[in-house]
Design an enzyme around this catalytic site. Structure first.
Site, mmCIF file in Angstrom:
data_model
loop_
_atom_site.group_PDB
_atom_site.id
_atom_site.type_symbol
_atom_site.label_atom_id
_atom_site.label_comp_id
_atom_site.label_asym_id
_atom_site.label_seq_id
_atom_site.Cartn_x
_atom_site.Cartn_y
_atom_site.Cartn_z
ATOM 1 N N ASP A 159 0.835 -1.199 0.000
ATOM 2 C CA ASP A 159 0.000 0.000 0.000
ATOM 3 C C ASP A 159 0.878 1.261 0.000
ATOM 4 O O ASP A 159 1.974 1.247 -0.561
ATOM 5 C CB ASP A 159 -0.928 -0.058 1.234
ATOM 6 C CG ASP A 159 -2.246 0.670 1.016
ATOM 7 O OD1 ASP A 159 -2.221 1.872 0.755
ATOM 8 O OD2 ASP A 159 -3.307 0.028 1.121
ATOM 9 N N HIS A 232 -3.684 6.236 3.202
ATOM 10 C CA HIS A 232 -4.398 5.042 2.755
ATOM 11 C C HIS A 232 -3.848 3.765 3.400
ATOM 12 O O HIS A 232 -4.607 2.938 3.917
ATOM 13 C CB HIS A 232 -4.293 4.983 1.227
ATOM 14 C CG HIS A 232 -5.132 3.941 0.570
ATOM 15 N ND1 HIS A 232 -4.682 2.658 0.336
ATOM 16 C CD2 HIS A 232 -6.387 3.989 0.085
ATOM 17 C CE1 HIS A 232 -5.622 1.976 -0.278
ATOM 18 N NE2 HIS A 232 -6.685 2.751 -0.445
ATOM 19 N N SER A 572 -11.144 -0.505 -1.080
ATOM 20 C CA SER A 572 -9.863 -0.508 -0.360
ATOM 21 C C SER A 572 -10.062 -0.784 1.118
ATOM 22 O O SER A 572 -9.188 -1.363 1.766
ATOM 23 C CB SER A 572 -9.184 0.856 -0.475
ATOM 24 O OG SER A 572 -8.549 0.999 -1.702
#
Ligand SMILES: *[C@@H]1O[C@H](CO)[C@@H](O)[C@H](O)[C@H]1NC(C)=O
Ligand SMILES: *[C@@H]1O[C@H](CO)[C@@H](O)[C@H](O)[C@H]1NC(C)=O
Ligand SMILES: *[C@@H]1O[C@H](CO)[C@@H](O)[C@H](O)[C@H]1NC(C)=O
Ligand SMILES: *[C@@H]1O[C@H](CO)[C@@H](O)[C@H](O)[C@H]1NC(C)=O
Length: 799
Positions: A159, A232, A572
């Site tokens: 990620d 994220h 996600s």
């Protein structure tokens, strides 16, 4: 050890004269005139066992071959190194490098080169979700207790990196790092060795591919280290394996205990996503490292491109992982609600779509005509004055009578610089979704002097509401709500349009839930329609999880607010839920393969919502959703712990599948690293015979009246030694489905039994190029377990 200059020269000469790697001689003149050709990154797969022994390492061999490609005179040693971006040795054999088209052609024609894969650029696509999923921490039994909260398992998250100081990643009370762990904590100036602990046991970053295309990164805007400058990766990591943190909230919203799915599982961060995206060459390097390091689960909330599996770096990396017994879950993508939007569709990947949970953040719009429009927001800060109505304008009218700065299009989208301050000052502005981020639109309105914003979905977004941490009082409304507001603004009326936004905070116990999130990517599977994707859905709307100090909760640079947690939405967020659950299942069933874990999650998933027996709805329309939206359904962790039967798969089953995809043996070897023998598979099988927990048949109606197909499946008993399963068939409307035998008698655990499903259908009236999709299910039941497979039948009328 650096090879001596003599050795390098020797290597170089060798690569000139031997046909070991490149067909240099035949391509030299062709290459010479093409120096100016634009170079792009390729992943070059080579036959693993073909390295001449003269080369100490594969890297030496690759470098020497590349230098042979690029010039006619021997280069000094310094010039012969440095073209290799990454070398790969675990999930595939080969390297990545920038090549001109002619270099690529020269390399690709060599027999020891299996394939050249053009690089793609990918993009990244809680307090309440553990409770919503029914994970109980207080019971003496249950998945969390049985798995000891996942404490000996390692989840690798590929990620944007991680913010290691968050409480979600503390290692209090955890045992020593599992002895099998071989990974590293790659330190740097902003990521000291102390960043890792017994919770975050590994951290690494891969940027050579990114930098070879974009130039050196700007280290004032991103960290050259595993540290997360985006948010994220911190968010997804804490969803998979965050510790219990209380109190947790985002600016007061979603207050409660934050926890990931496997609170004691260990984390390893593999940073591959940078400001300009996530590059395949780096993603593959992360897979290569994660598999060699000894992770148990890989969580990949990255995607975006569907190409044949042998050209898909994620599919190739994931195969290598699955082959090593590692469970790989990946986000389905946020391209919904349209069909054919699902990504990360390889059958050895668990593809996860997103659903809602029973919590929302209502923030309704009240219009001057008395109408109330449903909205959602997690804005917190100086609000609108209670009881006061504000002038309301449509961003798209900024150019109109008011002499706005932008054209109608960019101003309706509230793009940077498109709003005229004279037009919007002191007003609430209606903006349409698209192009820039939802929170960035709020920033544009705020900078132009607006006091509030209403963000309207387009028709393609439907009615799904995503709550954001806006920088000004703002809310999101559905497509029909947006239409109503536009109508109200343009209505010919004596009084000017006015509105306000009423923020109602956090609401729990919302019904119906779950609902398939609007944005969640949908089937059919664009690459192999005979494999139903997504596989299942998990919570992905408005999920609270950890957030770095580097970025404000809106994610936009001007946002100076800092929060330990943030609320985000996307597949996600759904993917790491499944990654964490897979770690729990693997901890309580160490002998289960990745396919067995997925089977357990899929066959126990539910398709009805918590109203009691109604099929889950689709947030985009409010209508009932289908298997193309949710696959096998919504995960049910406690049931997945005890599925009764599993549909298991090993690498050779995937090889048969690839044979039946009619891939060449070379293409198959590019995925599996082994030479495949397709003769058996092609003689007996078809793509739909992969022992998958769902079944999907695709019929081409070439003027036939009756069409039929069959599926062969094998189930493995993982329940009680002596158990008898009976089948219940729910055929798709108008079709005949038989299952033989209709009873399976098991005598021991681990026993495998086969059955055959035959589907017969009559051709239906369809216009050329159109299709009809019907679904049913096949359920094996022993009275204690229901083992459910969706059965999807697609009839296509050829053009
Ligand atoms: C790096 O980014 C900062 C902040 O945006 C900018 O001021 C600076 O000029 C950039 N440096 C380079 C070398 O591009
Ligand atoms: C939703 O259902 C309504 C009523 O059955 C129907 O008219 C409408 O076309 C459906 N919408 C979609 C997008 O399927
Ligand atoms: C593979 O080729 C066979 C024989 O031509 C054909 O029947 C089958 O449909 C093909 N399969 C796929 C997945 O294209
Ligand atoms: C299995 O499914 C049937 C029919 O839907 C239901 O009545 C039964 O309660 C289920 N059994 C279990 C153990 O979930």
């Amino acid at each position: 050890m650096a090879p001596s200059p003599t050795l390098l020269l020797l290597l170089f000469l060798l690569s000139l004269t031997s046909p070991i790697f490149t067909s240099y001689a035949s391509s030299a003149s062709f290459l010479a005139g093409n120096d100016a050709q634009k170079k792009t990154t390729y992943i070059v797969q080579v036959q693993p066992d073909s390295k001449p022994s003269i080369f100490p390492t594969h890297k030496d061999w690759y470098e020497s071959s590349l230098s042979a490609l690029s010039g006619t005179t021997p280069l000094p040693p310094a010039e012969t190194t440095g073209r290799i971006i990454h070398t790969y040795s675990t999930v595939l054999h080969g390297f990545s490098a920038k090549l001109s088209p002619s270099e690529a052609q020269a390399l690709g024609s060599h027999p020891h080169v299996l394939s050249l894969i053009p690089e793609q650029v990918r993009h990244v696509q809680t307090t309440r979700s553990p409770q919503f999923l029914g994970l109980k921490t207080t019971d003496s039994a249950g998945l969390l207790k049985e798995s000891d909260f996942g404490s000996d398992l390692v989840i690798g998250v590929i990620d944007t990196g991680i913010w290691p100081e968050r409480k979600s990643f503390n290692d209090r009370g955890l045992g020593p790092v599992p002895s099998k762990w071989k990974g590293r904590c790659v330190a740097s100036k902003d990521f000291p060795p102390s960043s890792c602990n017994r919770k975050l046991i590994g951290a690494n970053f891969f940027c050579a591919g990114y930098e070879s295309t974009n130039g050196k990164m700007n280290e004032t805007t991103e960290y050259r280290s595993p540290r997360d400058s985006d948010g994220h990766g911190t968010h997804t990591s804490s969803i998979a394996a965050g510790r219990y943190v209380f109190p947790a909230s985002t600016l007061g919203y979603a207050h409660g205990v934050a926890a990931g799915m496997a609170p004691k599982a260990r984390l390893a961060a593999y940073k591959v996503c940078w400001n300009a995206g996530c590059y395949d060459s780096d993603i593959l390097a992360a897979f290569d490292a994660a598999v060699a390091d000894g992770v148990d689960v890989i969580s990949l909330s990255v995607g975006g491109v569907v190409v044949p599996y042998y050209l898909d770096a994620i599919a190739i990396g994931a195969f290598g992982a699955a082959d090593a017994g590692i469970f790989v879950s990946a986000s389905a993508g946020n391209g919904g609600p349209g069909g054919l939007t699902v990504t990360n569709v390889a059958p050895w990947v668990t593809t996860v779509g997103a659903g809602t949970i029973d919590r929302d953040f209502p923030a309704d719009v009240k219009l001057g005509n008395g109408e109330t429009i449903r909205g959602a927001s997690v804005y917190s800060g100086p609000g609108l004055s209670p009881g006061r109505m504000y002038p309301l304008v449509y961003g798209g009218n900024a150019q109109g009578g008011a002499g706005g700065a932008g054209d109608g299009y960019s101003s309706s989208l509230c793009l940077e610089g498109s709003l005229d301050p004279n037009f919007v000052k002191g007003k609430i502005v209606l903006c349409d979704r698209g192009i820039n981020s939802r929170a960035a639109k709020g920033d544009v309105v705020k900078k132009a002097g607006g006091v509030g914003m209403i963000l309207a979905n387009g028709v393609f977004d439907g009615e799904g509401l995503v709550a954001d941490c806006h920088v000004l009082p703002a809310t999101a409304v559905g497509a029909s709500g947006g239409d109503d507001i536009r109508k109200y603004i343009s209505a010919d009326s004596k009084s000017l349009p006015v509105a306000t936004i009423i923020f109602k905070g956090t609401r729990v116990g919302v019904r119906p839930a779950p609902v398939v999130a609007s944005f969640s990517a949908r089937g059919p599977n664009p690459e192999t329609p005979e494999i139903l994707k997504p596989d299942l859905i998990a919570p992905g709307l408005n999920i609270l999880a950890a957030w770095p100090d580097r970025v404000g909760p809106s994610g936009i640079p001007s946002d100076k607010r800092r929060t330990e947690f943030n609320i985000l939405s996307g597949t996600s967020m759904a993917c790491p839920h499944v990654s964490g659950l897979a770690a729990l299942l693997k901890a309580s069933h160490p002998d289960w393969s990745p396919a067995a874990i997925r089977s357990a999650l899929m066959t126990t998933a539910y398709t009805v919502d918590k109203r009691g027996g109604e099929t889950m709805l689709d947030e985009s329309t409010g209508n009932v959703s289908t298997v193309l939206d949710f696959g096998s359904g919504h995960v049910h962790p406690e049931k997945a712990m005890d599925p009764g039967l599993v549909y298991d798969l090993l690498s050779h089953d995937y090889v048969d599948f690839l044979c039946n995809c009619n891939y060449t043996t070379k293409n198959i070897q590019g995925i599996t690293r082994k030479t495949a023998d397709c003769s058996g598979a092609r003689r007996f099988g078809h793509v739909g015979n992969l022992n998958y927990p769902s079944m999907s048949a695709v019929f081409q109606q070439y003027g036939k009246h009756k069409i039929s197909t069959h599926f062969i499946r094998t189930v493995t008993n993982v329940g009680d030694p002596n158990s008898v399963y009976q089948v219940t068939i729910r055929p798709p409307a108008g079709m005949m489905v038989t299952v033989k035998p209709d009873k399976l008698v098991f005598r021991r655990v681990g026993q495998k039994l086969n059955f055959l499903v035959r589907v017969q259908a009559r051709a239906v009236k369809l216009s050329p190029g159109s299709s009809s999709v019907k679904s049913g299910s096949i359920v094996w039941s022993d009275g204690k377990h229901n083992v459910t497979s969706p059965l999807l039948v697609t009839m296509q009328q050829p053009l």
